[in-house]
Every structure is written in C-alpha cells, then in structure tokens.
Design an enzyme around this catalytic site. Structure first.
Site, PDB file in Angstrom:
ATOM      1  N   HIS A 192      -0.925   0.183  -9.984  1.00 14.72           N
ATOM      2  CA  HIS A 192      -1.568  -0.767  -9.065  1.00 14.72           C
ATOM      3  C   HIS A 192      -2.105  -1.980  -9.824  1.00 14.72           C
ATOM      4  O   HIS A 192      -3.322  -2.186  -9.919  1.00 14.72           O
ATOM      5  CB  HIS A 192      -2.704  -0.093  -8.276  1.00 14.72           C
ATOM      6  CG  HIS A 192      -3.090  -0.858  -7.039  1.00 14.72           C
ATOM      7  ND1 HIS A 192      -3.531  -0.240  -5.897  1.00 14.72           N
ATOM      8  CD2 HIS A 192      -3.096  -2.186  -6.772  1.00 14.72           C
ATOM      9  CE1 HIS A 192      -3.811  -1.161  -4.973  1.00 14.72           C
ATOM     10  NE2 HIS A 192      -3.557  -2.356  -5.501  1.00 14.72           N
ATOM     11  N   ARG A 206       0.848  -1.190   0.000  1.00 21.45           N
ATOM     12  CA  ARG A 206       0.000   0.000   0.000  1.00 21.45           C
ATOM     13  C   ARG A 206       0.884   1.240   0.000  1.00 21.45           C
ATOM     14  O   ARG A 206       1.886   1.289   0.727  1.00 21.45           O
ATOM     15  CB  ARG A 206      -0.884   0.043   1.253  1.00 21.45           C
ATOM     16  CG  ARG A 206      -2.080  -0.878   1.213  1.00 21.45           C
ATOM     17  CD  ARG A 206      -3.182  -0.375   0.260  1.00 21.45           C
ATOM     18  NE  ARG A 206      -4.352  -1.228   0.306  1.00 21.45           N
ATOM     19  CZ  ARG A 206      -4.560  -2.275  -0.497  1.00 21.45           C
ATOM     20  NH1 ARG A 206      -3.684  -2.596  -1.417  1.00 21.45           N
ATOM     21  NH2 ARG A 206      -5.661  -2.987  -0.399  1.00 21.45           N
ATOM     22  N   GLU A 224      -3.929   7.209  -5.032  1.00 19.56           N
ATOM     23  CA  GLU A 224      -4.107   6.689  -6.398  1.00 19.56           C
ATOM     24  C   GLU A 224      -5.379   7.236  -7.028  1.00 19.56           C
ATOM     25  O   GLU A 224      -6.368   7.389  -6.326  1.00 19.56           O
ATOM     26  CB  GLU A 224      -4.167   5.152  -6.353  1.00 19.56           C
ATOM     27  CG  GLU A 224      -2.869   4.562  -5.850  1.00 19.56           C
ATOM     28  CD  GLU A 224      -2.945   3.065  -5.592  1.00 19.56           C
ATOM     29  OE1 GLU A 224      -3.944   2.437  -5.984  1.00 19.56           O
ATOM     30  OE2 GLU A 224      -1.999   2.535  -5.001  1.00 19.56           O
TER      31      GLU A 224
HETATM   32  C1  8YV Z   1      -6.337  -5.140  -6.272  1.00 21.51           C
HETATM   33  C2  8YV Z   1      -5.366  -4.911  -3.881  1.00 21.51           C
HETATM   34  O1  8YV Z   1      -5.742  -4.428  -7.311  1.00 21.51           O
HETATM   35  O2  8YV Z   1      -5.559  -7.096  -3.048  1.00 21.51           O
HETATM   36  C3  8YV Z   1      -5.551  -5.900  -2.799  1.00 21.51           C
HETATM   37  O3  8YV Z   1      -5.710  -5.485  -1.646  1.00 21.51           O
HETATM   38  O4  8YV Z   1      -5.235  -3.763  -3.629  1.00 21.51           O
HETATM   39  C4  8YV Z   1      -5.259  -5.344  -5.294  1.00 21.51           C
HETATM   40  O5  8YV Z   1      -4.947  -6.664  -5.435  1.00 21.51           O
HETATM   41  C5  8YV Z   1      -7.611  -4.524  -6.007  1.00 21.51           C
HETATM   42  O6  8YV Z   1      -8.210  -4.926  -4.846  1.00 21.51           O
HETATM   43  C6  8YV Z   1      -8.526  -4.809  -7.200  1.00 21.51           C
HETATM   44  O7  8YV Z   1      -9.727  -4.271  -7.019  1.00 21.51           O
END
Ligand code: 8YV
Length: 318
Positions: A283, A236, A265
């Site tokens: 991301h 993050r 982001e």
């Molecule tokens: C995804 C993420 O891009 O798993 C997570 O916490 O931030 C990422 O894998 C995101 O959740 C896709 O919507």
C-alpha cells in the site's frame, strides 16, 4: 490552549510531524498498547482526528470523542469513515483530494509494466546469481507480455482513473472505462457492465472509490478477463473478492496481477508469495516525499481551518 488531536496512523514526513506538534497537542493513539484506557483518559478533550485512508475511524471510537469537530483523512479514500454518521453529528470529514493523483496513477502503470514484463522475477533472477551461473543465460526466463498497445479497462474514471488513462494512452493503449455512468466530455469508450469491460480488456485497472464496500471484481469478472488478462489494484482491497483472485491466479485463469492494496492489510494471502505472476506492494501508491508532504499540508490546513471556524477545502461532508 492548543486543540487536542487524536492520531490514528503515522505521519512519515518529519516537518509535517513537527508542525502538527507545534499547532496541536497530538495524541498518538496508534502507538498505544492499551487503546481503550488511552481513549478513556483523552477522548473527552479531542477536537480533531488525523487518520489514513485505509485506517479511517470506527463509529465506536468516534462515539468516545464528544467534542470532535473534524476527521482529517491523510488520503483520498473516505470509505473507512462512516460519513452519514459524521454528517448527522456535524463532524467534518476531509480528504487530501488531488494531492496524490499523479503518484497513484504512476504506480498503476509501473505495476502493470512490472507484472506483464516480469520485472520482479527478472530482478530476482539477477540478484540470486541465476543469470550469472546459468549454463544457458536467459533461457529459463519466459518471454514477457508487451505493455504498449494493451487494451486497458479502467474501473472508476475519477481523478486517478483519468490520470491512468492519460499515461496509458501515451503508450498507445486503447482505453475503455466503466463508472456509475458515462462521463460527459470524455472520449474514452464507456462500457456500463464491468464483466463486459473485463472481456474487452487485456488489463483491468481498479481506480474506483470503495464507499459501497462491495467486492465488484469476483470470479465471474476474472473469468471474463481471461488467461491473457492482468488485474491491477491501486484502489482498495475490498473491491476484489480476494479468494476468487487467488483461485484465478493459481489456476491460470488470469495471466497476472499487480496489487498495492489488500482486504485485510497488512495481511496478504501467503499463497501469493511464491507466485511469479503477481507483483505485490505494501500500500505505497502515495508514498513519495513530495506527495506525502502535500498531503500532510492539507491535513494541517483542514485542522487549522476547522478550529478557526472556516470550512476546509477538502471537506467531503458539508
Ligand atoms: C494512503 C490511501 O496510503 O489515499 C488513500 O485513500 O489509502 C493512501 O493514499 C494512506 O491514506 C496514507 O495514510
């Protein structure tokens, strides 16, 4: 009557979208220009939420969903959902635990190789015709930093951290890690203090959960990583003090960074755009067809199980 589900982020796999539409009345909140009006119209009937790991859901939105039973996070990080609040209200929160481990670890290693071998810079060098037209081909590109054998420091030895360690070990990299405590049955060297880990590492790879919300990598840690050190973040953005990172990169206090995630982001500090020491990704660590399909199936299972009165397997609340 099909249960109504509020959708806070897009689902990119067509078959998953179709299945969601078949099983539920999907309410695409993320596409609405007037979100407040949309919530007023539909909030009272919503029984489930689908959202991304980074997007999560605010308490303010949750408070307008009096019948909500489950927040299904299409991701593994639940830091953008107030878990204590959900527990208090008996709202289940689920995550796609295990589905994206390999992809995130693959990207962490790919990013580090890209950063230390200057892959993006070299790609641009070829693409823009500089190689072809240079009087002294290859001369303008500096030699890169070898990846194999780099001392790797992993921040957070959960599923992703361990998968990163396995991959890096195969490249002959000595592995150290930090976590809340040393993990039983793990042979990698444990270093309790992050600054000390940074000082002992050629590359620091962030794979930690961000539930604490704290920027653990700051100027002090970057200083310890030093002018030969690389930072990789596939966790993050908020784990890093972004101003400190930008300052360290600009001053050459670290050698480079490879970043898939950012504080705000999709906003990325623009000064990084012209910095050849940085590799940037929007991301995308879990963004493969295979993984997003698995994640989508888990999201659907979370909703189906909850509405059928069963506890979903990826439940992180109760
Ligand atoms: C995804 C993420 O891009 O798993 C997570 O916490 O931030 C990422 O894998 C995101 O959740 C896709 O919507």
């Amino acid at each position: 009557m099909k249960p109504e589900v509020l959708q806070l982020s897009p689902i990119l796999i067509p078959q998953i979208r179709e299945r969601l539409e078949q099983l539920f009345v999907m309410r695409p909140y993320y596409q609405q220009a007037d979100k407040a009006a949309y919530l007023k119209e539909h909030g009272a009937n919503i029984r489930g939420v689908v959202t991304g790991g980074h997007t999560g859901i605010t308490r303010e939105v949750l408070a307008q969903l009096p019948r909500v039973e489950v927040v299904a996070v299409n991701g593994v990080g639940t830091d953008a959902v107030d878990l204590a609040y959900c527990r208090d209200l008996g709202i289940r929160v689920t995550a796609t635990i295990g589905a994206l481990t390999d992809d995130v670890a693959d990207l962490a290693i790919g990013l580090l190789i890209a950063a230390c071998r200057g892959l993006c810079t070299s790609d641009r060098y070829v693409r823009t015709g500089q190689w072809q037209h240079s009087a002294t081909p290859l001369a303008p590109l500096p030699l890169a930093r070898q990846f194999s054998g780099m001392r790797i420091g992993i921040v957070g030895l959960g599923r992703v951290g361990r998968a990163v360690a396995t991959r890096a070990a195969a490249f002959g990299c000595p592995i150290s890690y930090t976590d809340l405590q040393a993990i039983d049955g793990v042979d990698y060297r444990y270093v309790a203090d992050l600054t000390e880990l940074a000082r002992d590492s050629d590359a620091l790879i962030l794979a930690a959960a961000a539930d604490g919300g704290k920027a653990i990598v700051d100027a002090h840690v970057l200083e310890a990583l030093g002018p030969e050190g690389y930072l990789v973040n596939v966790a993050r953005g908020k784990l890093v003090n972004e101003d400190d990172l930008v300052a360290a990169l600009q001053a050459g206090r670290i050698a480079g960074a490879a970043l898939d995630v950012f504080v705000d982001e999709p906003r990325v500090p623009e000064v990084l755009f012209g910095n050849e020491q940085v590799v940037l990704q929007p991301h995308r660590a879990s963004a493969t067809v295979q993984t997003r399909t698995r994640m989508g199936e888990m999201v659907i299972a979370s909703l189906v199980d909850t509405f059928a009165g069963r506890k979903p397997s990826g439940c992180v609340t109760r």
